[in-house]
Scaffold this active site. Structure first.
Site, PDB file in Angstrom:
ATOM      1  N   LYS A  12       0.861  -1.199   0.000  1.00 39.09           N
ATOM      2  CA  LYS A  12       0.000   0.000   0.000  1.00 39.09           C
ATOM      3  C   LYS A  12       0.892   1.242   0.000  1.00 39.09           C
ATOM      4  O   LYS A  12       1.911   1.249  -0.691  1.00 39.09           O
ATOM      5  CB  LYS A  12      -0.971  -0.067   1.182  1.00 39.09           C
ATOM      6  CG  LYS A  12      -1.688  -1.433   1.243  1.00 39.09           C
ATOM      7  CD  LYS A  12      -2.802  -1.520   2.231  1.00 39.09           C
ATOM      8  CE  LYS A  12      -3.426  -2.912   2.156  1.00 39.09           C
ATOM      9  NZ  LYS A  12      -4.607  -3.050   2.979  1.00 39.09           N
ATOM     10  N   HIS A  97      -8.239  -3.712  -6.033  1.00 36.78           N
ATOM     11  CA  HIS A  97      -8.176  -3.829  -4.569  1.00 36.78           C
ATOM     12  C   HIS A  97      -9.353  -3.047  -3.972  1.00 36.78           C
ATOM     13  O   HIS A  97      -9.757  -2.013  -4.512  1.00 36.78           O
ATOM     14  CB  HIS A  97      -6.847  -3.279  -4.042  1.00 36.78           C
ATOM     15  CG  HIS A  97      -6.637  -3.587  -2.597  1.00 36.78           C
ATOM     16  ND1 HIS A  97      -7.210  -2.832  -1.594  1.00 36.78           N
ATOM     17  CD2 HIS A  97      -5.959  -4.583  -1.981  1.00 36.78           C
ATOM     18  CE1 HIS A  97      -6.869  -3.368  -0.421  1.00 36.78           C
ATOM     19  NE2 HIS A  97      -6.113  -4.427  -0.631  1.00 36.78           N
ATOM     20  N   GLU A  99      -9.544  -1.034  -1.667  1.00 33.67           N
ATOM     21  CA  GLU A  99      -9.252   0.391  -1.414  1.00 33.67           C
ATOM     22  C   GLU A  99      -9.372   1.190  -2.708  1.00 33.67           C
ATOM     23  O   GLU A  99      -9.784   2.354  -2.699  1.00 33.67           O
ATOM     24  CB  GLU A  99      -7.860   0.520  -0.771  1.00 33.67           C
ATOM     25  CG  GLU A  99      -7.895   0.069   0.680  1.00 33.67           C
ATOM     26  CD  GLU A  99      -6.616  -0.586   1.183  1.00 33.67           C
ATOM     27  OE1 GLU A  99      -5.546  -0.382   0.589  1.00 33.67           O
ATOM     28  OE2 GLU A  99      -6.703  -1.326   2.188  1.00 33.67           O
ATOM     29  N   GLU A 169     -10.633 -10.922  -0.641  1.00 32.44           N
ATOM     30  CA  GLU A 169     -10.327 -10.136   0.552  1.00 32.44           C
ATOM     31  C   GLU A 169     -11.621  -9.513   1.094  1.00 32.44           C
ATOM     32  O   GLU A 169     -12.065  -8.471   0.609  1.00 32.44           O
ATOM     33  CB  GLU A 169      -9.354  -8.998   0.203  1.00 32.44           C
ATOM     34  CG  GLU A 169      -8.043  -9.462  -0.387  1.00 32.44           C
ATOM     35  CD  GLU A 169      -6.969  -8.390  -0.266  1.00 32.44           C
ATOM     36  OE1 GLU A 169      -5.967  -8.646   0.415  1.00 32.44           O
ATOM     37  OE2 GLU A 169      -7.140  -7.290  -0.825  1.00 32.44           O
ATOM     38  N   SER A 214      -5.948  -9.453   7.203  1.00 33.22           N
ATOM     39  CA  SER A 214      -5.352  -9.756   8.507  1.00 33.22           C
ATOM     40  C   SER A 214      -4.661 -11.122   8.558  1.00 33.22           C
ATOM     41  O   SER A 214      -4.731 -11.822   9.571  1.00 33.22           O
ATOM     42  CB  SER A 214      -6.390  -9.618   9.630  1.00 33.22           C
ATOM     43  OG  SER A 214      -6.855  -8.283   9.688  1.00 33.22           O
TER      44      SER A 214
HETATM   45  P1  13P Z   1      -3.992  -6.590   6.010  1.00 26.27           P
HETATM   46  O1  13P Z   1      -3.210  -7.878   5.866  1.00 26.27           O
HETATM   47  O2  13P Z   1      -3.202  -5.480   6.613  1.00 26.27           O
HETATM   48  O3  13P Z   1      -5.329  -6.814   6.626  1.00 26.27           O
HETATM   49  O4  13P Z   1      -4.295  -6.091   4.477  1.00 26.27           O
HETATM   50  C1  13P Z   1      -4.844  -6.968   3.582  1.00 26.27           C
HETATM   51  C2  13P Z   1      -4.821  -6.359   2.228  1.00 26.27           C
HETATM   52  O5  13P Z   1      -5.535  -5.420   1.958  1.00 26.27           O
HETATM   53  C3  13P Z   1      -3.875  -6.910   1.249  1.00 26.27           C
HETATM   54  O6  13P Z   1      -4.148  -6.438  -0.036  1.00 26.27           O
END
Ligand code: 13P
Length: 251
Positions: A12, A97, A99, A169, A214
């Site tokens: 990220k 993703h 986000e 995810e 996570s």
């Molecule tokens: P985390 O492992 O920090 O929850 O993030 C997952 C993620 O968004 C990977 O693309």
């Protein structure tokens, strides 16, 4: 059906170019312990991709971009194309993703255009899907996820489906410390694979489906032991070599 596990870290908006290079050379030193049993990759910040690629040297670490534009070129200030990413030496690209979908308004249609263009450019897409908490609690999770998958899979050939990587995810599990149970995650992964099988009878068994949300050294083994969980897309726990190695060793 033996699918090689595939674990990628998604950094990220974290790590400078110097930190990226340091991590890569440190990971390259400890990676031989895994004896090539797992495909490993990282997705650093866009401007750090060249640092990552030169620092890893010839270690078996794939480098992915975190996003790309859906068209080859044009008046699109501030973005990069699939070809730019390919020219740097990246092999993979994360697409859709949550986000990007939530914060940058990416629709299933755009995600599908990007997956198509990634293949056309010789990049392997890691296409991300997942439901939010409201959708899960109202029993819509599977419908939402399968619709997201269908949007890009319907434009692929059987050979492309075999190369495709999907990351499931659940949004409520990202960065929250809350993971789906291995059984719930496996059920969604199985549903994704069976939905692909409707059109791609044979290729469905080759598509690799990562779990993300996570993932930590402590829970990786139980998740990766599930029949349809073929790897992980790791956020926070990919930022330290020891944690990331802990997850890689769980394969
Ligand atoms: P985390 O492992 O920090 O929850 O993030 C997952 C993620 O968004 C990977 O693309």
């Amino acid at each position: 059906m033996a699918r090689t596990p595939i674990i990628f870290g998604n950094w990220k908006l974290n790590k400078s170019s110097i930190e990226t290079a340091e991590f890569m050379s440190n990971l390259a030193k400890v990676l031989p312990k895994l004896e090539n049993k797992v495909e490993v990759g990282l997705a650093p910040v866009m401007t750090c991709l060249t640092h990552a690629i030169s620092a890893k040297n010839d270690a078996p670490i794939q480098v992915a971009a975190q996003d790309m534009h859906w068209l080859e070129h044009g008046a699109f200030t501030g973005t990069v194309s699939a070809q730019h990413i390919k020219e740097l030496g990246c092999t993979h690209v994360l697409i859709g993703h949550s986000e990007r979908r939530q914060l940058f308004g990416e629709t299933d249609g755009r995600v599908s255009d990007k997956v198509r263009l990634a293949f056309d450019t010789g990049l392997t897409p890691i296409a991300c899907v997942g439901e939010n908490l409201t959708q899960r609690e109202s029993g819509q999770a599977e419908d939402i996820v399968l619709r997201q998958v269908d949007a890009f899979v319907q434009r692929l050939t059987a050979d492309e489906v075999k190369e495709l990587v999907i990351a499931y995810e659940p949004i409520w599990a990202i960065g929250t410390g809350q993971t789906a149970t291995p059984e719930d995650a496996n059920q969604m992964h199985r549903a994704i694979r069976e939905s692909i099988r409707v059109k791609f009878e044979d290729a469905a068994d080759d598509v690799r489906i990562q779990y993300g949300g996570s993932v930590k050294p402590a829970n990786a083994k139980a998740l990766l032991a599930q029949a349809h969980i073929d790897g992980a897309l790791v956020g926070g726990a990919s930022l330290k070599v020891e944690d990331f190695m802990g997850i890689l060793s769980a394969c």
